[in-house]
Design a protein around this motif. Structure first.
Motif, short mmCIF file in Angstrom:
data_model
loop_
_atom_site.label_atom_id
_atom_site.label_comp_id
_atom_site.label_asym_id
_atom_site.label_seq_id
_atom_site.Cartn_x
_atom_site.Cartn_y
_atom_site.Cartn_z
N UNK A 1 18.48 2.24 44.27
CA UNK A 1 17.31 1.91 43.86
C UNK A 1 16.40 2.39 45.27
N UNK A 2 16.81 2.31 46.47
CA UNK A 2 15.84 2.82 47.34
C UNK A 2 15.96 4.43 47.96
N UNK A 3 17.24 4.89 47.47
CA UNK A 3 17.53 6.33 48.08
C UNK A 3 17.97 7.12 46.98
N UNK A 4 18.13 6.74 45.69
CA UNK A 4 18.55 7.37 44.51
C UNK A 4 20.12 7.51 44.34
N UNK B 1 10.07 13.64 45.96
CA UNK B 1 11.28 13.44 46.51
C UNK B 1 11.18 13.15 48.00
N UNK B 2 10.76 14.43 48.59
CA UNK B 2 10.94 14.27 50.09
C UNK B 2 10.21 13.25 50.55
N UNK B 3 8.87 12.98 49.92
CA UNK B 3 8.23 11.67 50.25
C UNK B 3 7.48 11.47 51.74
N UNK C 1 8.11 10.02 37.88
CA UNK C 1 8.93 9.07 37.46
C UNK C 1 10.55 9.31 37.55
N UNK C 2 10.73 10.68 37.36
CA UNK C 2 12.05 11.06 37.31
C UNK C 2 12.70 11.07 38.67
N UNK C 3 11.88 11.25 39.71
CA UNK C 3 12.25 11.43 41.01
C UNK C 3 12.93 9.80 41.75
N UNK C 4 12.67 8.77 40.74
CA UNK C 4 13.19 7.63 40.84
C UNK C 4 14.73 7.60 41.06
N UNK C 5 15.09 8.59 40.05
CA UNK C 5 16.88 8.81 40.07
C UNK C 5 17.38 9.29 41.31
N UNK C 6 16.69 10.43 41.76
CA UNK C 6 17.29 11.14 42.71
C UNK C 6 17.02 10.98 44.10
N UNK C 7 15.68 10.16 44.28
CA UNK C 7 15.20 9.89 45.61
C UNK C 7 14.82 8.44 45.72
N UNK C 8 15.04 7.63 44.85
CA UNK C 8 14.76 6.09 44.92
C UNK C 8 13.40 5.74 44.46
N UNK C 9 13.41 4.60 44.09
CA UNK C 9 11.76 3.98 43.46
C UNK C 9 10.81 3.93 44.42
N UNK C 10 11.03 3.93 45.58
CA UNK C 10 9.83 3.97 46.76
C UNK C 10 9.16 5.26 46.60
N UNK D 1 9.23 7.45 44.18
CA UNK D 1 8.40 7.70 42.71
C UNK D 1 7.13 6.83 42.80
N UNK D 2 7.27 5.50 43.14
CA UNK D 2 6.21 4.57 43.45
C UNK D 2 5.03 5.41 44.52
#
Lengths: 132, 132, 132, 132, 132, 132
Positions: free
Chosen positions: A102-105, E68-70, E98-107, E109-110
């Motif tokens: 959830x937090x880091x992918x 993703x890097x955020x 939105x897809x970045x939630x998968x690879x880098x986490x929900x924060x 993407x948010x």
């Protein structure tokens, strides 16, 4: 010399990780003795020795952070061992690492689970866990 | 539609963060309704709703990870609130963030503590804590 | 049970990565069955199955992100395969990874190109590409 | 063609890392010739060739950054070699990596020191250093 | 002087981001003229000007990586503008983030979606998108 | 109590950053006194006080790492001040941050340069530097 911190840290490291933790530090000390001393003194003598948070909770925090950061595989392995040693259940450890999706992918969780599996094999903990 | 997961996630979000959590999701839903739904369904409906790890431990893991990653300030603020809401003591939260100095460096811990201080001010929790 | 999402995700995973993708998930499921299910359901059943972005573009986004993050080598390998499988040209993949030098630094691009080279060897794609 | 930048970069790369640096670039050029050329031209022909900062200081900055980022092991190895080649002492290199424990955490420093040890073994530099 | 690369990069920057992109570089050049020149020359004159990947695909890759890097909010804002400018649809941009939630986490993407929303407000693009 | 380390650290902090450094720590100590003490003791009392690397070089390493990590803006500001205070030239600081474009990407360097500009304004250092 900061003898008290070192002794407190060495005792804490043994309490957290058993003889394996001290062996890692002794190996490091052959090449980088000052840094090996700092590791005993600051993380273990100062931080882990503090009141206000239990050792189980400290290991949960560490396993979470190392899985999320995803670039500290050797240290994650040590702390999965340590989490088991201070009384975290196998389920708790698997749950923490899964939660990091959830937090880091998902890749961070997947790579963390691969480390968990290696440690569980060494400790004869069967996967999948019944609870899963 | 995945009604069960959504309802379970919404109940879990309310249990973890009170009405504030649902308000955040409702705000997001005005612009990105599908993503707001995913947040209720996957993190809360799938992950936080699992057995095998208590909610206090889940929040400890999340506060640790978000402090360590250091690039998710709004989410860290939400989860410091949530940690208090599920019964973590102020000391436990401060200890978790301080411990991140070991794994992610002092700036990560310092910036995490600044978020903790903001939330504690909102919640009338005096700093320094007596235990510190 | 969320049967629809799982079936849609499994079909999407097969469309994206051929039988190899499902084999990876089956291997994971032997140790972590719930997490294997989540991977099929959320990334593939929810996200990749959405309209609004083509599969080629989704794989370009994923290869870019995994190269930039630089700590997800096994997942990057899977998605270089997947990018080829959904119709990205070898040139497109090399260009995406090279471009990451701008946003994440030359080491991230170099380590990403090393993964690209491994996959291209497996797929009998000669390097250097004529276009390079 | 940007001949001047390439020639200046190749000379700078040789000055910084000896023949080993050019060998690395030649190896890369077999698969990714354009990217190999960019590495000579931009980092070495544009950046390292600038006035205003000495080569020793440039290598200290690079060893610091690569240790802190913690996901660029092959590049860190090259730059520990380069730091020695431009006149950094073994102590300076060890000190820089140890200092990263403060800014990026102990795992980053530990993994950086493991790379330092590998390079020092290749260069017959005994550890622990007398100064440690 | 590398006149060709600069001119090619300036033309590419204008093609990608309209007059706004050049204005950003001109602002930077008042304080850091050499770095402003490098940005025109290397990312735009060397990388974006290459064949083998379309500009739409290049912006998808960049929006993905920056989300993703955020930690590159100002640059993400520029590239959401650029993605629209080269013809990505609003849906494509939202889907990538939105897809970045998968690879880098929900924060990640948010926080990326928050930037998307800011840019869409400036461009009078209504949210939620009909497709969402 | 570890009085020697604290006193050595406080003296080192004053040497590196003048009265401003101690003021930052005093502010922190009002909310988190133990963590403020650790900052004086470990980074400054243990690490910066070590022989084997000069203070100028230590600040170059720190400015490099904080720019590259890109998520520690307040700490980067403090260390740009500190770098000037221990004798780094404005050019050296600008060069270090620009060099990070190579290792951590252009956004990291751009955001680092924005911090440099803020500090230089406070210190009446005109930009662009003549050497640029």
């Amino acid at each position: 010399m900061s003898t008290d911190r070192y002794e407190r840290g060495a005792a804490m490291l043994a309490a957290i990780d058993g003889p394996a933790g001290l062996a890692v530090v002794d190996g490091l000390a052959k090449s980088f003795p000052d840094f090996a001393r700092y590791i005993v003194e600051f993380p273990f003598g100062d931080i882990y020795a503090r009141k206000g948070l239990g050792l189980r909770e400290r290991e949960i925090a560490t396993v979470a952070a190392l899985s999320a950061l995803g670039k500290a595989t050797p240290q994650l392995r040590v702390h999965v061992h340590a989490a088991l040693h201070v009384g975290c259940t196998p389920s708790e450890i698997v749950e923490v690492v899964m939660q990091m999706a959830v937090y880091a992918g998902f890749p961070a969780a997947l790579n963390g689970l691969a480390v968990v599996r290696e440690v569980f094999v060494e400790k004869d903990i069967s996967l999948p866990l019944v609870s899963d």
